[in-house]
Design a protein around this motif. Structure first.
Motif, short mmCIF file in Angstrom:
data_model
loop_
_atom_site.label_atom_id
_atom_site.label_comp_id
_atom_site.label_asym_id
_atom_site.label_seq_id
_atom_site.Cartn_x
_atom_site.Cartn_y
_atom_site.Cartn_z
N ARG A 69 0.82 -1.22 0.00
CA ARG A 69 0.00 0.00 0.00
C ARG A 69 0.85 1.26 0.00
NH1 ARG A 69 -4.63 0.71 4.52
NH2 ARG A 69 -5.52 -0.98 3.26
N GLU A 70 1.91 1.31 0.79
CA GLU A 70 2.63 2.56 0.95
C GLU A 70 4.14 2.41 1.10
OE1 GLU A 70 3.38 6.40 0.92
OE2 GLU A 70 1.33 5.64 0.76
N VAL A 71 4.60 1.41 1.83
CA VAL A 71 6.00 1.35 2.25
C VAL A 71 6.97 1.29 1.07
CG1 VAL A 71 7.72 -0.01 3.49
CG2 VAL A 71 5.45 0.34 4.47
N GLU A 72 6.72 0.40 0.13
CA GLU A 72 7.70 0.15 -0.93
C GLU A 72 8.05 1.40 -1.72
OE1 GLU A 72 8.58 -3.13 -4.45
OE2 GLU A 72 6.52 -2.76 -3.82
N ILE A 94 3.67 6.63 5.96
CA ILE A 94 3.88 5.21 6.23
C ILE A 94 3.13 4.79 7.49
CG2 ILE A 94 5.63 3.52 6.91
CD1 ILE A 94 7.61 4.98 5.13
N TRP A 95 3.24 5.61 8.54
CA TRP A 95 2.55 5.33 9.80
C TRP A 95 1.04 5.29 9.60
CZ3 TRP A 95 -0.74 8.95 12.17
CH2 TRP A 95 -1.19 8.61 13.43
N ARG A 96 0.51 6.26 8.83
CA ARG A 96 -0.94 6.34 8.62
C ARG A 96 -1.43 5.15 7.79
NH1 ARG A 96 -0.79 10.87 6.44
NH2 ARG A 96 -0.81 12.07 8.37
N ALA A 97 -0.63 4.70 6.82
CA ALA A 97 -1.03 3.58 5.96
C ALA A 97 -1.13 2.27 6.74
CB ALA A 97 -0.05 3.43 4.80
N ALA A 98 -0.44 2.19 7.87
CA ALA A 98 -0.51 0.97 8.67
C ALA A 98 -1.83 0.86 9.44
CB ALA A 98 0.67 0.94 9.65
N CYS A 99 -2.52 1.97 9.60
CA CYS A 99 -3.79 1.96 10.31
C CYS A 99 -4.85 1.32 9.42
CB CYS A 99 -4.21 3.39 10.66
SG CYS A 99 -3.05 4.25 11.73
#
Length: 272
Positions: free
Chosen positions: A160-163, A234-239
């Motif tokens: 979703r976001e990290v890569e 990145i932090w928000r995408a983990a939610c």
């Protein structure tokens, strides 16, 4: 007498026809001098030859073609030739190897099956645990014990976001793991409840290694306004994929990493 009259009428008509014949020639008159001069201009000049046309890029490319490369035969197909069997075998072999090394029924999650983990404290341990080395092409800095639900949440987060968080030309290739399974209480406080780490349902990420070789740490990156903006995404995408997401602004225990676990709360995802 009638016959004599007809003959006389024919003779008169014939004479009239001869009298109407023009005396001049029926050929068109000669062109004026101006037209003749124009023809002289268009006439070829002795000794003049046409200029050679420049060669096209296709001809030049054909001339530079290696001598050992066969030319396309007339009527031959323009479709590319089939890949050699050896290349197809290599692709299949690599895929078989990845499938052989996969866990949780997902070829993108590479690791080993561990099975049941028994903890030294009541409430610790996990069933059907796995030791993960790589997820969605992103390596973990250390092989980490976790449940399949945790591994799947990591995969969703990475995709979703990290890569691509730091650019598509400088993708994240490795996650720095600060902690994974450990039979302990929350924040190692005596008498506290068992941490999600003690159930193999949590992982702590302290940094991101990029394809360029640079490692962005949560501790130092959070102090840089430009990098902090990316880390917050990145932090928000983990939610969502994870039930609990804690970062540097949550408390003093998480200044240098993101805590991620798959615990579910009545009020929904807890992000802080």
């Amino acid at each position: 007498m009638i016959r004599a009259g007809v003959l006389m009428l024919a003779a008169v008509s014939g004479g009239a026809a001869l009298a109407a014949t023009p005396d001049g020639s029926l050929e068109p008159p000669a062109r004026p001098a101006a037209a003749a001069g124009f023809e002289a201009v268009l006439a070829p000049v002795p000794g003049m030859r046409p200029e050679t046309r420049p060669q096209s890029e296709q001809r030049l490319a054909a001339a530079a073609r290696p001598a050992d490369l066969p030319l396309l035969a007339p009527g031959a197909s323009l479709l590319p030739s089939a890949r050699p069997d050896s290349l197809a075998e290599q692709v299949l072999f690599k895929r078989r190897q990845r499938r052989k090394g996969s866990v949780c029924g997902d070829i993108d999650i590479q690791g080993d099956d561990v099975g049941q983990i028994s903890g030294t404290l009541p409430g610790c341990g996990a069933k059907d645990a796995v030791r993960v080395r790589e997820i969605a092409g992103v390596r973990l800095s250390q092989a980490s014990l976790m449940t399949c639900n945790t591994a799947r949440a990591l995969k969703t987060w990475i995709n979703r976001e990290v890569e691509t968080a730091f650019g598509r030309r400088d993708k994240v290739v490795s996650l720095r793991v600060a902690a994974h399974y450990a039979c302990r209480t929350r924040n190692n406080r005596p008498g506290a409840r068992i941490s999600e780490h003690g159930k193999a349902r949590a992982i702590d990420i302290s940094g991101f290694t990029l394809a360029s070789g640079e490692t962005v740490s949560v501790l130092h990156g959070w102090q840089n306004r430009k990098i902090r903006k990316k880390l917050k995404k990145i932090w928000r995408a983990a939610c969502g994929p994870f039930g609990t997401v804690l970062g540097p602004e949550s408390d003093r225990y998480h200044k240098d990493h993101f805590h991620l676990d798959v615990a579910r709360h009545r009020g929904g995802t807890y992000c802080r």
